[in-house]
Write a protein that holds these residues in place. Structure first.
Motif, PDB file in Angstrom:
ATOM      1  N   SER A  71      80.798  57.076 106.998  1.00 34.04           N
ATOM      2  CA  SER A  71      80.883  57.035 105.546  1.00 34.04           C
ATOM      3  C   SER A  71      80.561  58.399 104.939  1.00 34.04           C
ATOM      4  O   SER A  71      81.159  58.796 103.949  1.00 34.04           O
ATOM      5  N   LYS A  72      79.629  59.158 105.550  1.00 37.51           N
ATOM      6  CA  LYS A  72      79.313  60.494 105.051  1.00 37.51           C
ATOM      7  C   LYS A  72      80.481  61.441 105.281  1.00 37.51           C
ATOM      8  O   LYS A  72      80.824  62.238 104.403  1.00 37.51           O
ATOM      9  N   ARG A  74      83.627  60.786 105.542  1.00 37.80           N
ATOM     10  CA  ARG A  74      84.753  60.445 104.686  1.00 37.80           C
ATOM     11  C   ARG A  74      84.624  61.091 103.304  1.00 37.80           C
ATOM     12  O   ARG A  74      85.610  61.455 102.679  1.00 37.80           O
ATOM     13  N   ASP A  75      83.391  61.268 102.818  1.00 35.70           N
ATOM     14  CA  ASP A  75      83.154  61.749 101.467  1.00 35.70           C
ATOM     15  C   ASP A  75      82.739  63.223 101.395  1.00 35.70           C
ATOM     16  O   ASP A  75      82.245  63.660 100.370  1.00 35.70           O
ATOM     17  N   SER A  81      84.464  70.102 105.324  1.00 36.71           N
ATOM     18  CA  SER A  81      85.493  69.644 106.261  1.00 36.71           C
ATOM     19  C   SER A  81      86.128  70.839 106.987  1.00 36.71           C
ATOM     20  O   SER A  81      86.361  70.784 108.198  1.00 36.71           O
TER      21      SER A  81
END
Length: 121
Positions: A71-72, A74-75, A81
C-alpha cells in the motif's frame, strides 16, 4: 495458483526458509506444507501460526488485504519511484553501498529522535 499459495511461497522465500523449515515449525510434513504452496489445500488450521511466522495478518495470507509495504509503494511520489527503479538496476555491490548508507542515516536519525531536548534555564 491461488493468492494464499502464492503469498506463502513469496513469504517463505523472502525469509530464506525451506519448505522443510516451515513444515517443522507447523508440526506437519514437508509434503503437507507443499500442498499449501501449490494451492491443493488451504492451511485453515495453520493460518494463525503462519501469520505469526511470517509476521503478517491472516487477512493478508487470505488475500483480503494488501501488505503495508504494497500500500505504501502504490502511493509513492514519482521521484521516489524513480529512485527505486535506479536502485533495482544497481549491481550487488552498488546495492550494498546504498544499503549501508541508508542504514547509517536511518540509525543516526533514530538516535537524534530519542535524545531528550535540553530545556533552557
Amino acid at each position: 495458483m491461488d493468492i494464499t499459495a502464492s503469498r506463502l511461497r513469496e513469504l517463505r522465500k523472502s525469509k530464506q526458509l525451506s519448505q522443510e523449515d516451515v513444515a517443522k515449525y507447523l508440526g506437519i510434513t514437508r509434503t503437507g506444507y507443499n500442498k499449501y504452496e501449490s494451492g491443493d489445500i488451504k492451511p485453515v488450521r495453520k493460518l494463525n501460526e503462519l501469520a505469526i511466522l511470517f509476521n503478517v495478518s491472516v487477512d493478508y495470507l487470505l488475500g483480503r488485504e494488501e501488505s503495508t509495504l504494497e500500500s505504501k509503494v502504490r502511493d509513492v511520489p514519482p521521484h521516489i519511484s524513480e529512485q527505486l527503479e535506479k536502485y533495482l538496476e544497481l549491481s550487488k555491490s552498488g546495492k550494498d553501498i546504498v544499503d549501508i548508507t541508508l542504514n547509517a542515516v536511518y540509525e543516526q536519525e533514530n538516535i537524534n529522535r530519542q535524545r531528550p531536548v535540553r530545556q533552557l534555564p
